[in-house]
Write an enzyme that holds these catalytic residues in place. Structure first.
Site, PDB file in Angstrom:
ATOM      1  N   THR A   1      54.742  28.218  52.439  1.00  0.00           N
ATOM      2  CA  THR A   1      54.561  27.214  53.482  1.00  0.00           C
ATOM      3  C   THR A   1      53.090  26.918  53.764  1.00  0.00           C
ATOM      4  OG1 THR A   1      54.640  28.846  55.269  1.00  0.00           O
ATOM      5  CG2 THR A   1      56.741  27.890  54.572  1.00  0.00           C
ATOM      6  N   ASP A   2      52.879  25.816  54.471  1.00  0.00           N
ATOM      7  CA  ASP A   2      51.525  25.424  54.868  1.00  0.00           C
ATOM      8  C   ASP A   2      51.321  25.694  56.358  1.00  0.00           C
ATOM      9  OD1 ASP A   2      52.890  23.378  56.192  1.00  0.00           O
ATOM     10  OD2 ASP A   2      52.266  21.819  54.792  1.00  0.00           O
ATOM     11  N   ALA A   3      50.219  25.213  56.910  1.00  0.00           N
ATOM     12  CA  ALA A   3      49.898  25.468  58.318  1.00  0.00           C
ATOM     13  C   ALA A   3      50.917  24.860  59.274  1.00  0.00           C
ATOM     14  CB  ALA A   3      48.502  24.941  58.636  1.00  0.00           C
TER      15      ALA A   3
END
Length: 149
Positions: free
Chosen positions: A14-16
């Site tokens: 996942t990303d931020a």
């Protein structure tokens, strides 16, 4: 039926914003590709370190339909198709909670690893393509019958 790979989305995927980072979808697809090769009897070590032949990706495309989050369980259907004597394409259909969340395509070309010149697909890849394509066609026919019923 089509080759099926199961992947649980990890935090590292996942990303931020907490959703799967776009580039990681292709990494997950490549995992499915590798597992399908091994399942058909192809030795991965020699496949990826074979000094005479390589199958680089020359095109990749991803469409996202729904966000994917850490903990989501994905089902990836791998649908390969031979598109020439020296190339093939793989469609990856990703579903989660019985809804399609993404669809990706990778196009590969067979080359001589030393000269980088295109060459015909070796027999073991033709076998992998035929087996998985035939299985995918059967799954599609079954799915079509189910929709009619």
């Amino acid at each position: 039926m089509a080759f099926t790979y199961y992947h649980t989305v990890r935090f590292q995927d996942t990303d931020a914003a907490g959703v799967v980072y776009f580039a990681n979808i292709l990494r997950i697809c490549h995992e499915a590709y590798e597992v399908s090769l091994a399942a058909s009897g192809i030795n991965l070590k020699s496949f990826f370190t074979n000094p005479s032949v390589a199958f680089p990706i020359v095109h990749a495309n991803v469409d996202f339909f729904r966000p994917m989050y850490c903990g989501d369980n994905l089902v990836i259907s791998l649908l390969p198709e031979k598109i020439g004597s020296d190339k093939f394409e793989i469609t990856y259909e990703m579903t989660g909670d019985e809804a399609m969340v993404a669809k990706a395509i990778t196009r590969h070309v067979c080359i001589d690893a030393s000269s980088k010149i295109k060459q015909e697909l070796p027999d073991y890849m033709n076998h992998w393509l035929e087996t998985n394509h035939r299985d995918a066609e059967g799954a599609e026919r079954r799915r079509s019958r189910e929709e009619v019923m």
